[in-house]
Design a protein around this motif. Structure first.
Motif, PDB file in Angstrom:
ATOM      1  N   HIS A  94      -2.474   5.294  -2.920  1.00 37.30           N
ATOM      2  CA  HIS A  94      -3.213   6.397  -2.332  1.00 37.30           C
ATOM      3  C   HIS A  94      -2.602   7.688  -2.850  1.00 37.30           C
ATOM      4  CE1 HIS A  94      -5.518   4.280   0.939  1.00 37.30           C
ATOM      5  NE2 HIS A  94      -4.763   3.329   0.438  1.00 37.30           N
ATOM      6  N   GLU A 119      -1.724  -1.269  -3.976  1.00 33.21           N
ATOM      7  CA  GLU A 119      -2.782  -0.263  -3.797  1.00 33.21           C
ATOM      8  C   GLU A 119      -2.137   1.118  -3.690  1.00 33.21           C
ATOM      9  OE1 GLU A 119      -5.839  -1.204  -0.833  1.00 33.21           O
ATOM     10  OE2 GLU A 119      -5.617   0.853  -0.074  1.00 33.21           O
ATOM     11  N   THR A 164      -6.766   4.274  -5.183  1.00 34.54           N
ATOM     12  CA  THR A 164      -7.879   3.665  -4.451  1.00 34.54           C
ATOM     13  C   THR A 164      -8.589   4.716  -3.608  1.00 34.54           C
ATOM     14  OG1 THR A 164      -6.781   1.545  -4.363  1.00 34.54           O
ATOM     15  CG2 THR A 164      -8.419   1.964  -2.654  1.00 34.54           C
ATOM     16  N   CYS A 172       0.852  -1.181   0.000  1.00 32.43           N
ATOM     17  CA  CYS A 172       0.000   0.000   0.000  1.00 32.43           C
ATOM     18  C   CYS A 172       0.892   1.237   0.000  1.00 32.43           C
ATOM     19  CB  CYS A 172      -0.886  -0.051   1.242  1.00 32.43           C
ATOM     20  SG  CYS A 172      -1.998   1.319   1.393  1.00 32.43           S
TER      21      CYS A 172
END
Ligand SMILES: *Cc1c(COP(=O)(O)O)cnc(C)c1O
Length: 253
Positions: A85, A83, A103, A59
């Motif tokens: 951000h 993922e 995301t 992430c």
């Protein structure tokens, strides 16, 4: 090879962070499972992220649209699924780069930005998940809407069919621990009030994105669900080269 490119080292730091967060969460009666770490990889080369993936980190947070695209392409071409951000300020002309990859988009602070994201969502049929960035320090130089503007901005956002509001985000001013704690508290109070005014279930607007390398323990104590941690994981960021300035070796850009 840069020592930090070794996955073992990153894995060690990651495990220490997780442990530390678990301890702080438990100490204040929180469930550590509701807290996620976003590894802030801005400024680091894509190879560093590849090492991070090998260390079990999936992430990542990026601040700049082009850098996000470059790294997302790099990892995708190598078959990694991660993922992303987007934690930078959202500029309306960068929406096409950001929205397909992120995301969650943390840095929305205007109706204009939210409406641009809504148009992208409408065009593609994919709703866009966002947080509203709040300027909890009141510093003029900081992005984010003023705390007293959060509710009117939220009302606008909640009317946009292709934007989903998941909570709030802040970057506190560098200050004493008490000042930082007060800013985190303010963000949580604003989120709680958002829930009271516009929520239909107690699970609405679940996220508080707050806490970086220097202050993540305080953030955990004050209710953070998303920690954005760069330096404590990857070390210092390499210095940025100034753009469009000839280097010492001449115009080799
Ligand atoms: C750079 C950055 C971080 C990470 O900061 P560290 O101090 O390196 O952990 C977190 N959030 C935002 C918005 C950032 O720009």
């Amino acid at each position: 090879m840069h020592p930090l490119l070794q996955p073992e080292l990153l894995a060690q730091r990651w495990q220490k962070l997780l442990e530390h967060i678990r301890e702080r969460a438990t100490a204040v009666g929180r469930d550590a499972a509701e807290i996620r770490i976003i590894a802030v990889s801005k400024g680091h080369p894509p190879e560093m992220l590849e090492s991070a993936v090998h260390a079990g980190i999936y992430c990542f947070g990026e601040n700049y649209a082009q850098e996000l695209r470059m790294k997302a392409d790099y990892l995708q071409q190598r078959g990694y699924t991660v993922e992303w951000h987007f934690i930078g300020h959202v500029q309306t002309n960068k929406v096409n780069l950001i929205a397909p990859r992120a995301t969650l988009i943390h840095g929305v602070d205007s109706a204009r930005a939210a409406e641009a994201l809504n148009r992208w969502g409408e065009r593609t049929g994919k709703p866009v998940a966002i947080l509203l960035q709040v300027n909890t320090s009141g510093e003029q130089s900081k992005h984010g809407c003023a705390p007293e503007e959060v509710f009117s901005l939220a009302e606008t956002v909640l009317r946009l069919p292709f934007v989903r509001l998941y909570g709030l985000m802040t970057i506190p001013a560098p200050a004493t621990a008490e000042r930082v704690r007060a800013e985190f508290r303010l963000l949580r109070q604003l989120r709680d009030e958002l829930r009271q005014r516009y929520g239909t279930t107690p699970e609405d607007f679940p996220h508080l994105s707050m806490g970086m390398s220097a202050d993540y323990e305080i953030a955990v104590e004050e209710g953070a669900t998303l920690l954005r941690i760069g330096t404590a994981l990857f070390g210092e960021r390499p210095p940025k080269l100034p753009k469009n300035v000839p280097s010492a070796h001449g115009q080799d850009a």
